[in-house]
Motif scaffolding. Structure first.
Motif, mmCIF file in Angstrom:
data_model
loop_
_atom_site.group_PDB
_atom_site.id
_atom_site.type_symbol
_atom_site.label_atom_id
_atom_site.label_comp_id
_atom_site.label_asym_id
_atom_site.label_seq_id
_atom_site.Cartn_x
_atom_site.Cartn_y
_atom_site.Cartn_z
ATOM 1 N N LEU A 175 39.764 33.580 -20.871
ATOM 2 C CA LEU A 175 40.025 34.438 -22.130
ATOM 3 C C LEU A 175 39.746 35.659 -22.204
ATOM 4 O O LEU A 175 40.376 36.739 -22.535
ATOM 5 C CB LEU A 175 39.613 33.872 -23.387
ATOM 6 C CG LEU A 175 40.314 32.489 -23.640
ATOM 7 C CD1 LEU A 175 39.758 31.802 -24.969
ATOM 8 C CD2 LEU A 175 41.965 32.507 -24.018
ATOM 9 N N ASP A 176 38.399 36.079 -21.610
ATOM 10 C CA ASP A 176 38.035 37.465 -21.395
ATOM 11 C C ASP A 176 38.745 38.354 -20.292
ATOM 12 O O ASP A 176 38.990 39.556 -20.678
ATOM 13 C CB ASP A 176 36.355 37.186 -20.819
ATOM 14 C CG ASP A 176 35.700 38.541 -21.062
ATOM 15 O OD1 ASP A 176 35.677 39.422 -22.334
ATOM 16 O OD2 ASP A 176 34.702 39.020 -20.288
ATOM 17 N N LEU B 10 44.821 43.358 -21.134
ATOM 18 C CA LEU B 10 45.280 43.918 -22.277
ATOM 19 C C LEU B 10 44.713 45.310 -22.895
ATOM 20 O O LEU B 10 45.515 46.279 -23.174
ATOM 21 C CB LEU B 10 45.339 43.012 -23.386
ATOM 22 C CG LEU B 10 46.327 41.725 -23.307
ATOM 23 C CD1 LEU B 10 46.144 40.773 -24.470
ATOM 24 C CD2 LEU B 10 47.643 42.139 -23.227
ATOM 25 N N GLN B 11 43.537 45.278 -22.673
ATOM 26 C CA GLN B 11 42.826 46.430 -23.166
ATOM 27 C C GLN B 11 43.059 47.741 -21.959
ATOM 28 O O GLN B 11 43.166 48.808 -22.077
ATOM 29 C CB GLN B 11 41.353 46.656 -23.399
ATOM 30 C CG GLN B 11 41.060 45.523 -24.490
ATOM 31 C CD GLN B 11 39.647 45.224 -24.698
ATOM 32 O OE1 GLN B 11 38.701 45.321 -23.751
ATOM 33 N NE2 GLN B 11 39.187 45.017 -25.932
ATOM 34 N N VAL C 156 41.928 37.852 -19.774
ATOM 35 C CA VAL C 156 43.163 38.604 -20.572
ATOM 36 C C VAL C 156 42.742 39.635 -21.387
ATOM 37 O O VAL C 156 43.606 40.657 -21.465
ATOM 38 C CB VAL C 156 43.698 37.185 -21.235
ATOM 39 C CG1 VAL C 156 44.959 37.730 -22.360
ATOM 40 C CG2 VAL C 156 44.383 36.137 -20.376
ATOM 41 N N LYS C 157 41.868 39.510 -22.409
ATOM 42 C CA LYS C 157 41.466 40.583 -23.073
ATOM 43 C C LYS C 157 41.275 42.032 -22.361
ATOM 44 O O LYS C 157 41.612 43.022 -22.894
ATOM 45 C CB LYS C 157 40.162 40.252 -23.666
ATOM 46 C CG LYS C 157 39.443 41.241 -24.994
ATOM 47 C CD LYS C 157 38.498 40.852 -25.488
ATOM 48 C CE LYS C 157 37.570 41.209 -24.310
ATOM 49 N NZ LYS C 157 35.771 41.429 -24.746
ATOM 50 N N ILE C 158 40.465 41.882 -21.270
ATOM 51 C CA ILE C 158 40.123 43.066 -20.500
ATOM 52 C C ILE C 158 41.589 43.596 -19.997
ATOM 53 O O ILE C 158 41.671 44.952 -19.893
ATOM 54 C CB ILE C 158 39.304 42.908 -19.282
ATOM 55 C CG1 ILE C 158 37.762 42.501 -20.032
ATOM 56 C CG2 ILE C 158 39.063 43.861 -18.491
ATOM 57 C CD1 ILE C 158 36.887 41.887 -18.968
#
Length: 62
Positions: free
Chosen positions: A37-38, A44-45, A40-42
């Motif tokens: 999940l981390d 997307l950012q 994916v977050k990175i």
């Protein structure tokens, strides 16, 4: 000086082996669930424009 011996462990106390197993299993669960999940977050950012014009690009395969 106090010559009393240390108190015996309470009934149901956690042994060092149980602590080691608990910490290892917690680390494994973290690496399996939180790390992806981390990532994916990175990612997307890091995108400059993830959803152009406010639209999400979802590709559904029927």
């Amino acid at each position: 000086m106090n010559n009393e011996s240390p108190a015996p462990p309470a009934t149901g106390a956690i042994t060092p082996l149980q602590q080691m197993v608990a910490s290892c299993s917690g680390a494994i669960l973290t690496s399996l669930f939180v790390t992806p999940l981390d990532v994916v977050k990175i990612r997307l950012q890091a995108q400059k424009n993830p959803f152009p014009k406010g639209e999400m690009n979802l590709h559904c395969v029927d």
